[in-house]
Design an enzyme around this catalytic site. Structure first.
Site, PDB file in Angstrom:
ATOM      1  N   ASP A  82       0.848  -1.188   0.000  1.00  0.00           N
ATOM      2  CA  ASP A  82       0.000   0.000   0.000  1.00  0.00           C
ATOM      3  C   ASP A  82       0.897   1.257   0.000  1.00  0.00           C
ATOM      4  O   ASP A  82       1.776   1.396   0.850  1.00  0.00           O
ATOM      5  CB  ASP A  82      -0.863  -0.045   1.275  1.00  0.00           C
ATOM      6  CG  ASP A  82      -1.980   0.980   1.294  1.00  0.00           C
ATOM      7  OD1 ASP A  82      -2.434   1.378   0.198  1.00  0.00           O
ATOM      8  OD2 ASP A  82      -2.417   1.361   2.403  1.00  0.00           O
ATOM      9  N   GLY A 215      -9.102   5.688   0.941  1.00  0.00           N
ATOM     10  CA  GLY A 215      -9.790   6.540   1.910  1.00  0.00           C
ATOM     11  C   GLY A 215     -11.271   6.238   2.013  1.00  0.00           C
ATOM     12  O   GLY A 215     -12.090   7.156   2.107  1.00  0.00           O
ATOM     13  N   ASN A 257     -10.224   0.507  -0.468  1.00  0.00           N
ATOM     14  CA  ASN A 257      -9.257   0.432   0.644  1.00  0.00           C
ATOM     15  C   ASN A 257      -9.874   0.862   1.965  1.00  0.00           C
ATOM     16  O   ASN A 257     -10.409   1.977   2.072  1.00  0.00           O
ATOM     17  CB  ASN A 257      -8.085   1.378   0.355  1.00  0.00           C
ATOM     18  CG  ASN A 257      -7.132   0.836  -0.681  1.00  0.00           C
ATOM     19  OD1 ASN A 257      -7.467  -0.086  -1.423  1.00  0.00           O
ATOM     20  ND2 ASN A 257      -5.946   1.407  -0.730  1.00  0.00           N
TER      21      ASN A 257
END
Ligand code: G3H
Ligand code: 13P
Ligand code: ZN
Length: 315
Positions: A82, A215, A257
């Protein structure tokens, strides 16, 4: 089964109008909570490891946990870096056995972002690893990079023309786009509206191409209330409404995510156990309920994303 790349899961997600959950892992409780939820819901999963997680846990420990999940289940699992910020960290992860890496040069000018991304793509593809890249800027804090402020996220959404050119120049396998979301627990000051037009337009111009939404935590009020009730202090936190996350999952967004909501679930439960049992000092007595809270949170997400029940078609 061995680790998979995201290739098949994204194809199924794109065609089937769902998104695969990408959850951040730092320790055993997160790993077991996520995997337990995916087993119960028969869902494919992307386990993502940040640079901070690598440093915190030592990648060998995390890899051993993932290997155990592979041995204990029959789930399609991708192991993903990530927000890698350099070619070197992406190369290291490819060499360490990751099946997917993200190169995030979204804060650099277009030409630099494209050239580093292309370098990562060339190395990763030679090794059978897929690459996520990013263009546009999110709000909040990701790793040590402070993004744009909550007031400005809509000014930094991805430009669809740049997105198309970027994919053409780099050959990346998926693209994280900025559509108004932010990292962390303080995403917005008022109820947000995401830039679905941006997702739609990029989707139309890149048919079949998987997009990624970072986010994407919803910062559920009931968990913030629990944290605050049991001694925490998280005023004015706000996330992406769950119906907006569900809507994006039905569009070209194939990977969503989520990190913050798992942290909130774990923190709320541990605070509650400590507040109700001030004499407790056996880690299993608070980490165990914390792990269960993570599992329930992930199950909730799998249904919102639509990937519950989709493991079989992603193998
Ligand atoms: O985007 C950032 C992720 O939530 C990972 O956070 O860098 O604190 O591990 P971290
Ligand atoms: P959240 O902070 O909304 O969970 O986002 C996590 C993320 O995008 C990790 O890359
Ligand atoms: Zn992110």
């Amino acid at each position: 089964m061995p680790l998979v790349t995201t290739e098949k899961m994204f194809k199924q997600a794109y065609d089937g109008g769902f998104a695969v959950g990408a959850f951040n892992v730092n320790n055993m409780e997160l790993m077991q909570g996520i995997i337990g939820a995916c087993q119960e819901e028969n869902a494919p999963v992307i386990l993502q490891i940040s640079r901070g997680a690598r440093q915190y846990a030592n990648i060998k420990y995390l890899k051993a946990l993932i290997d155990t999940a592979l041995a204990e289940t029959d789930l399609p699992i991708a192991m993903h870096l990530d927000h890698g910020d350099t070619f070197d960290i992406c190369k290291q992860c490819v060499d360490d056995g990751f099946t997917s890496v993200m190169i995030d040069k979204s804060h650099a000018p277009f030409a630099e972002n494209a050239s580093v991304t292309k370098q990562v793509v060339d190395y990763a593809h030679q090794n059978g690893v897929v690459v996520e890249a990013e263009i546009g800027q999110l709000g909040g804090i990701e790793e040590d990079v402070v993004g744009v402020s909550a007031d400005d996220v809509m000014k930094h959404v991805t430009d669809p023309t740049e997105a198309v050119e970027f994919v053409k120049q780099t050959g990346c396998d998926s693209l994280a786009v900025a559509c108004g979301t932010s990292h962390g627990a303080y995403k917005f000051k008022t109820e947000p509206t995401l830039a679905f037009n941006v997702i739609e337009e990029i989707g139309n111009r890149l048919p079949g191409f998987p997009l990624v939404m970072h986010g994407s935590s919803s910062v559920p009020k009931e968990f913030i209330d629990l944290i605050n009730k049991y001694g925490g202090n998280m005023p004015n936190s706000m996330g992406v409404p769950e119906d907006a996350v569900g809507k994006a999952a039905k569009m070209a967004v194939c990977k969503i995510n989520i990190d913050t909501d798992l942290r909130l679930a774990l923190t709320a439960k541990i605070r509650q156990v400590f507040a109700e049992n001030p004499g407790e000092f056996d880690p299993r007595k608070y980490l165990g309920p914390g792990r269960e809270a993570i599992k329930q949170m992930v199950k909730r997400k799998l249904h919102i994303l639509g990937c519950a029940g989709k493991a079989d078609i992603c193998r």
